[in-house]
Design an enzyme around this catalytic site. Structure first.
Site, PDB file in Angstrom:
ATOM      1  N   ASP A   1       1.025  -1.140  -0.025  1.00 32.45           N
ATOM      2  CA  ASP A   1       0.083   0.209   0.052  1.00 32.45           C
ATOM      3  C   ASP A   1       0.758   1.338   0.025  1.00 32.45           C
ATOM      4  OD1 ASP A   1      -2.950   0.941   2.019  1.00 32.45           O
ATOM      5  OD2 ASP A   1      -1.775   1.999   0.575  1.00 32.45           O
TER       6      ASP A   1
ATOM      7  N   ASP B   1      -3.265   2.081  -5.798  1.00 31.72           N
ATOM      8  CA  ASP B   1      -1.926   2.106  -4.901  1.00 31.72           C
ATOM      9  C   ASP B   1      -1.944   0.959  -4.040  1.00 31.72           C
ATOM     10  OD1 ASP B   1      -3.964   2.656  -2.898  1.00 31.72           O
ATOM     11  OD2 ASP B   1      -2.207   3.815  -1.751  1.00 31.72           O
ATOM     12  N   GLU B   2      -2.854  -0.093  -4.145  1.00 31.43           N
ATOM     13  CA  GLU B   2      -2.954  -0.979  -3.353  1.00 31.43           C
ATOM     14  C   GLU B   2      -2.827  -2.563  -4.046  1.00 31.43           C
ATOM     15  OE1 GLU B   2      -6.010  -2.241  -0.005  1.00 31.43           O
ATOM     16  OE2 GLU B   2      -5.925  -0.062  -0.649  1.00 31.43           O
TER      17      GLU B   2
HETATM   18  N1  DCP Z   1      -8.499   8.165  -1.889  1.00 29.66           N
HETATM   19  C1  DCP Z   1      -9.638   9.096  -2.215  1.00 29.66           C
HETATM   20  N2  DCP Z   1     -10.799   9.076  -1.496  1.00 29.66           N
HETATM   21  C2  DCP Z   1     -10.697   8.550  -0.366  1.00 29.66           C
HETATM   22  C3  DCP Z   1      -9.689   7.601  -0.148  1.00 29.66           C
HETATM   23  C4  DCP Z   1      -8.590   7.449  -1.069  1.00 29.66           C
HETATM   24  O1  DCP Z   1      -9.749   9.690  -3.590  1.00 29.66           O
HETATM   25  N3  DCP Z   1     -11.980   8.588   0.496  1.00 29.66           N
HETATM   26  C5  DCP Z   1      -7.519   8.071  -2.864  1.00 29.66           C
HETATM   27  C6  DCP Z   1      -6.405   8.920  -2.805  1.00 29.66           C
HETATM   28  C7  DCP Z   1      -5.307   8.144  -1.960  1.00 29.66           C
HETATM   29  C8  DCP Z   1      -5.497   6.933  -2.745  1.00 29.66           C
HETATM   30  O2  DCP Z   1      -7.041   6.825  -3.032  1.00 29.66           O
HETATM   31  O3  DCP Z   1      -3.857   8.315  -2.196  1.00 29.66           O
HETATM   32  C9  DCP Z   1      -5.173   5.333  -1.975  1.00 29.66           C
HETATM   33  O4  DCP Z   1      -6.098   5.556  -0.672  1.00 29.66           O
HETATM   34  P1  DCP Z   1      -5.443   5.166   0.545  1.00 29.66           P
HETATM   35  O5  DCP Z   1      -6.444   4.888   1.355  1.00 29.66           O
HETATM   36  O6  DCP Z   1      -4.335   3.855   0.417  1.00 29.66           O
HETATM   37  O7  DCP Z   1      -4.738   6.320   1.084  1.00 29.66           O
HETATM   38  P2  DCP Z   1      -3.297   6.953   0.900  1.00 29.66           P
HETATM   39  O8  DCP Z   1      -2.365   6.094  -0.091  1.00 29.66           O
HETATM   40  O9  DCP Z   1      -3.516   8.253   0.478  1.00 29.66           O
HETATM   41  O10 DCP Z   1      -2.722   7.112   2.514  1.00 29.66           O
HETATM   42  P3  DCP Z   1      -2.021   5.857   3.184  1.00 29.66           P
HETATM   43  O11 DCP Z   1      -0.599   6.249   3.403  1.00 29.66           O
HETATM   44  O12 DCP Z   1      -2.772   5.894   4.564  1.00 29.66           O
HETATM   45  O13 DCP Z   1      -2.227   4.408   2.598  1.00 29.66           O
HETATM   46 MG    MG Z   2      -2.256   4.060   0.439  1.00 34.08          MG
END
Ligand code: DCP
Ligand code: MG
Length: 365
Positions: free
Chosen positions: A11, A106-107
């Site tokens: 992730d 991203d996952e």
């Molecule tokens: N995303 C979005 N709206 C949300 C959650 C996520 O648009 N409610 C998008 C933005 C993030 C991406 O999806 O960059 C990946 O989601 P993640 O939940 O993995 O969050 P992040 O990668 O941003 O943060 P973390 O470091 O907690 O994984």
């Molecule tokens: Mg993420």
């Protein structure tokens, strides 16, 4: 018998924000978010850690985020860029196994049970992947390593950001009771509140509920909660790139000179093929069988036959046919099956969720 699987969940940290900061490194130490326009009721997609320290988080109204953190830099999303970076990252993952299930840009889950890299050490593979993505793409990825998808996902969250956490199979029994229920993927705010009302905040307490009680309170998700609270999860990693065949083969240190030796080697390969097929998701149907040999002079011959159980009854006739054609020592033997994929509709487009989010955000511009 089932072998213990080796699953890696990867992730990316603050993905959209991390990509933007990579493009504009001077932003690194500022609170940065990616999201919609605060004046048009936009929402935050994600933000970096400096912004998180102000309490800013995903799905929060951009206007409210600015109240919490007046210096917040809010950048409009560039989905094509994130998609391109995602494809580069997934290409790195794919070099370690083709059993890969992306969940979003991203996952992804990787099943590396059969991967030969790093002497089959999932932990070393996870570290190598993290290092390579950081090095080549300039994005940090957190990784979880465990024997199933649920535990691997919990683990990847454990040392975020830029962390690795491994839950060894022997450690699961001790680990699970301490896990807060809100850390269970799929337990959102509503389920958490319901559980709290029942006096349940840890998996140790969750384990006290019967299947029946869980079903009563949470419907079909109750069954998952029953299993997850015990660290159990049998879900296979779903390939998005669907396979057309699966095979296993072995090169022998000493050539196999006679049909009896060929036959003995076949039994072992059938067992390995059977284990591989057990780990495939249930949308595959076996269509045909193949046996392949490589002779001492490196010529390759193969024989195809109808589908059947993964036993010698299916493969021995093919092997015997090859022996009848040429009775020479072989250095390699392989067995495989052709597959038909019945997934079609069940297989969801990995970009579906991103597209939905993209539309939501654009709506506010
Ligand atoms: N995303 C979005 N709206 C949300 C959650 C996520 O648009 N409610 C998008 C933005 C993030 C991406 O999806 O960059 C990946 O989601 P993640 O939940 O993995 O969050 P992040 O990668 O941003 O943060 P973390 O470091 O907690 O994984
Ligand atoms: Mg993420």
């Amino acid at each position: 018998m089932h072998t213990v699987r080796k699953i890696i969940h990867l992730d990316c940290d603050c993905f959209y924000a991390a990509v933007e900061i990579r493009e504009q490194p001077s932003l690194a130490h500022l609170p940065v978010a990616v999201g919609g326009d605060p004046h048009r009721r936009g929402v935050i997609a994600t933000c970096n850690y400096p912004a998180r320290r102000f309490g800013v988080h995903s799905a929060m109204a951009s206007a409210y985020a600015l109240k919490l953190c007046p210096e917040l830099v809010i950048l409009p999303p560039r989905f094509d860029l994130y998609r391109a970076v995602s494809q580069q990252i997934m290409a790195i993952y794919r070099r370690y196994t083709d059993v890969i299930e992306p969940l979003s840009l991203d996952e992804a889950y990787l099943d590396v049970t059969d991967s030969e890299h790093y002497k089959n050490s999932a932990t070393l593979m996870a570290e190598a992947i993290r290092a390579e993505v950081k090095d080549k793409i300039s994005i940090t990825v957190s990784a979880g390593v465990a024997s199933n998808k649920f535990l691997a996902k919990v683990a990847s969250d454990w040392r975020k950001p830029d962390g690795l956490f491994v839950i060894e199979p022997e450690a699961v029994e001790a680990f699970m009771p301490t896990l807060p229920v809100k850390k269970i993927p799929g337990v959102g705010h509503v389920t958490e509140q319901k559980l709290t009302a029942l006096g349940i905040t840890t998996c140790e307490q969750l384990q006290q509920l019967t299947r029946f009680e869980l079903h009563e309170h949470f419907g079909s998700f109750g069954e998952s909660l029953y299993n997850y609270s015990r660290g159990i999860d049998e879900r296979p990693v779903m390939h998005t790139r669907r396979r057309k065949s699966v095979s296993v083969e072995e090169t022998y240190p000493k050539d196999l000179a006679h049909l009896t030796q060929w036959h003995n080697a076949l039994l072992d390969l059938c067992e390995r093929l059977r284990q591989r097929l057990q780990r495939l998701d249930h949308h595959y149907v076996i269509q045909g069988a193949t046996v392949k040999v490589r002779y001492h002079d490196f010529t390759i011959r193969s024989a195809d036959g109808p589908a059947g159980p993964i036993t010698e009854e299916t493969f021995l006739p093919l092997l015997t046919a090859l022996w009848d054609r040429r009775q020479d020592p072989i250095r390699l033997l392989g067995v495989g099956v052709k597959l038909r994929d019945e997934a079609s509709q069940a297989q969801k487009d990995m970009f579906e969720e991103e597209k939905r989010k993209a539309l939501m955000l654009r709506h506010h511009h």
